[in-house]
Design a protein around this motif. Structure first.
Motif, PDB file in Angstrom:
ATOM      1  N   ASN A   2       4.962   2.160   1.169  1.00  0.00           N
ATOM      2  CA  ASN A   2       6.391   2.476   1.081  1.00  0.00           C
ATOM      3  C   ASN A   2       6.995   1.901  -0.198  1.00  0.00           C
ATOM      4  OD1 ASN A   2       6.505   3.743   3.707  1.00  0.00           O
ATOM      5  ND2 ASN A   2       6.412   1.675   4.592  1.00  0.00           N
ATOM      6  N   GLU A   3       8.023   2.564  -0.697  1.00  0.00           N
ATOM      7  CA  GLU A   3       8.711   2.069  -1.885  1.00  0.00           C
ATOM      8  C   GLU A   3       9.408   0.757  -1.561  1.00  0.00           C
ATOM      9  OE1 GLU A   3      12.088   3.485  -5.153  1.00  0.00           O
ATOM     10  OE2 GLU A   3      11.607   4.755  -3.420  1.00  0.00           O
TER      11      GLU A   3
ATOM     12  N   SER B 279      12.013  -2.308  -1.452  1.00  0.00           N
ATOM     13  CA  SER B 279      13.478  -2.357  -1.431  1.00  0.00           C
ATOM     14  C   SER B 279      13.915  -3.688  -2.044  1.00  0.00           C
ATOM     15  CB  SER B 279      13.983  -2.237   0.012  1.00  0.00           C
ATOM     16  OG  SER B 279      15.386  -2.290   0.060  1.00  0.00           O
TER      17      SER B 279
ATOM     18  N   ASN C 227      15.701  -0.442  -4.505  1.00  0.00           N
ATOM     19  CA  ASN C 227      15.215   0.507  -5.494  1.00  0.00           C
ATOM     20  C   ASN C 227      15.707   0.067  -6.871  1.00  0.00           C
ATOM     21  OD1 ASN C 227      14.636   2.628  -7.187  1.00  0.00           O
ATOM     22  ND2 ASN C 227      15.427   4.210  -5.824  1.00  0.00           N
TER      23      ASN C 227
ATOM     24  N   SER D  34      15.244   1.263  -9.701  1.00  0.00           N
ATOM     25  CA  SER D  34      15.591   2.318 -10.646  1.00  0.00           C
ATOM     26  C   SER D  34      17.094   2.538 -10.710  1.00  0.00           C
ATOM     27  CB  SER D  34      14.906   3.628 -10.248  1.00  0.00           C
ATOM     28  OG  SER D  34      13.510   3.487 -10.279  1.00  0.00           O
TER      29      SER D  34
ATOM     30  N   HIS E  48       8.440  -3.184  -7.616  1.00  0.00           N
ATOM     31  CA  HIS E  48       8.793  -1.771  -7.748  1.00  0.00           C
ATOM     32  C   HIS E  48       7.964  -1.098  -8.848  1.00  0.00           C
ATOM     33  CE1 HIS E  48      11.255   1.836  -8.454  1.00  0.00           C
ATOM     34  NE2 HIS E  48      11.603   1.698  -7.191  1.00  0.00           N
ATOM     35  N   ASP E  49       7.707  -1.810  -9.947  1.00  0.00           N
ATOM     36  CA  ASP E  49       6.883  -1.265 -11.028  1.00  0.00           C
ATOM     37  C   ASP E  49       5.461  -0.972 -10.543  1.00  0.00           C
ATOM     38  OD1 ASP E  49       8.912  -1.302 -12.872  1.00  0.00           O
ATOM     39  OD2 ASP E  49       8.292  -3.182 -13.820  1.00  0.00           O
TER      40      ASP E  49
ATOM     41  N   TRP F 137       4.511  -0.323  -7.475  1.00  0.00           N
ATOM     42  CA  TRP F 137       4.555   0.843  -6.590  1.00  0.00           C
ATOM     43  C   TRP F 137       4.639   2.137  -7.398  1.00  0.00           C
ATOM     44  CZ3 TRP F 137       8.570   4.420  -6.210  1.00  0.00           C
ATOM     45  CH2 TRP F 137       8.416   5.380  -5.208  1.00  0.00           C
ATOM     46  N   ALA F 138       5.536   2.152  -8.390  1.00  0.00           N
ATOM     47  CA  ALA F 138       5.703   3.353  -9.214  1.00  0.00           C
ATOM     48  C   ALA F 138       4.429   3.659  -9.997  1.00  0.00           C
ATOM     49  CB  ALA F 138       6.888   3.176 -10.171  1.00  0.00           C
TER      50      ALA F 138
ATOM     51  N   GLN G 250       1.921   5.240  -7.689  1.00  0.00           N
ATOM     52  CA  GLN G 250       2.291   6.632  -7.454  1.00  0.00           C
ATOM     53  C   GLN G 250       1.816   7.525  -8.605  1.00  0.00           C
ATOM     54  OE1 GLN G 250       4.437   8.009  -4.611  1.00  0.00           O
ATOM     55  NE2 GLN G 250       3.272   6.239  -3.916  1.00  0.00           N
TER      56      GLN G 250
ATOM     57  N   SER H 299       3.486  12.778  -7.642  1.00  0.00           N
ATOM     58  CA  SER H 299       4.638  13.599  -8.014  1.00  0.00           C
ATOM     59  C   SER H 299       4.385  15.088  -7.830  1.00  0.00           C
ATOM     60  CB  SER H 299       5.014  13.335  -9.473  1.00  0.00           C
ATOM     61  OG  SER H 299       3.930  13.656 -10.337  1.00  0.00           O
TER      62      SER H 299
END
Length: 210
Positions: free
Chosen positions: A97-98, A100, A102, A104, A116-117, A119-120, A123, A129
């Motif tokens: 999961n992303e 928390s 966020n 961005s 967060h980096d 996770w991105a 992805q 995507s």
């Protein structure tokens, strides 16, 4: 007195054949066989070209992804401890999961931004995507990503950064990781002839430590 008239009819002359006219069945089959071999060769070249193009694209994608996480880390050196994964690997949806909040669209701490980096980045490794049904189609094949950081003496956020990306190639050649070298997950070094790898080594400097 009766007269008799003799009438002679000449037989038509036979014309000798000087050559063959048209194609025989055997000639047609031979021509078809030659054409089929030629078409098969062309198809084989197209398949080989497509495979080479795909593998080149995968390597270019891996280099771009490695550079992208390096730039993310350079812009957030305070979060280096969170980027330093050690023996852990990313890829295959290991971060479900992303995180928390966020980052961005919101304000985050260095640690939250690092999470967060990562996770991105995963992805992007997985190509999440673009999907065909439930399958990712834009990323690398069976990707694995590793990040390790070694601080320079006297510093904690300045030192050598190593980013490794591994994925599965389309054909067997030789293992990109030779025996004795460190692997980013997967089989032991020197045992996976499908393994491809990109490694980026660079120096990270946190100017606040200088």
């Amino acid at each position: 007195m009766t007269s008799v008239v003799a009438i002679s009819v000449a037989a038509p002359e036979r014309t000798a054949l000087t050559g063959h006219e048209g194609f025989t069945l055997i000639e047609a089959l031979v021509a078809f066989a030659v054409l089929a071999i030629g078409v098969t060769g062309i198809i084989g070249l197209l398949v080989l070209s497509k495979a080479s193009q795909h593998q080149s694209l995968q390597r270019s994608t891996a280099v771009t992804l490695a550079d992208s996480i390096v730039e993310r880390i350079r812009s957030n050196p305070a979060g280096l401890a969170s980027y330093n994964l050690g023996n852990s690997t990313l890829g295959g949806g290991s971060i479900s999961n992303e995180p928390s909040p966020n980052c961005s669209s919101g304000v985050c701490t260095p640690t939250q931004l690092a999470s967060h980096d990562l996770w991105a980045w995963e992805q992007a490794l997985d190509g999440a995507s673009v999907k065909a049904g439930s399958d990712n189609t834009a990323g690398l094949i069976e990707p694995r990503g590793c990040i390790t950081f070694s601080a320079l003496g006297g510093y904690s956020r300045s030192g050598e950064l190593n980013v490794t990306i591994q994925w599965r190639g389309l054909s067997e050649t030789s293992d990109a990781v030779q025996s004795g070298e460190a692997t980013c997950g997967g089989s032991s070094a020197g045992t996976d002839d499908f393994r491809r790898q990109v490694v980026v080594n660079t120096l990270i400097v946190d100017e606040t430590e200088l």
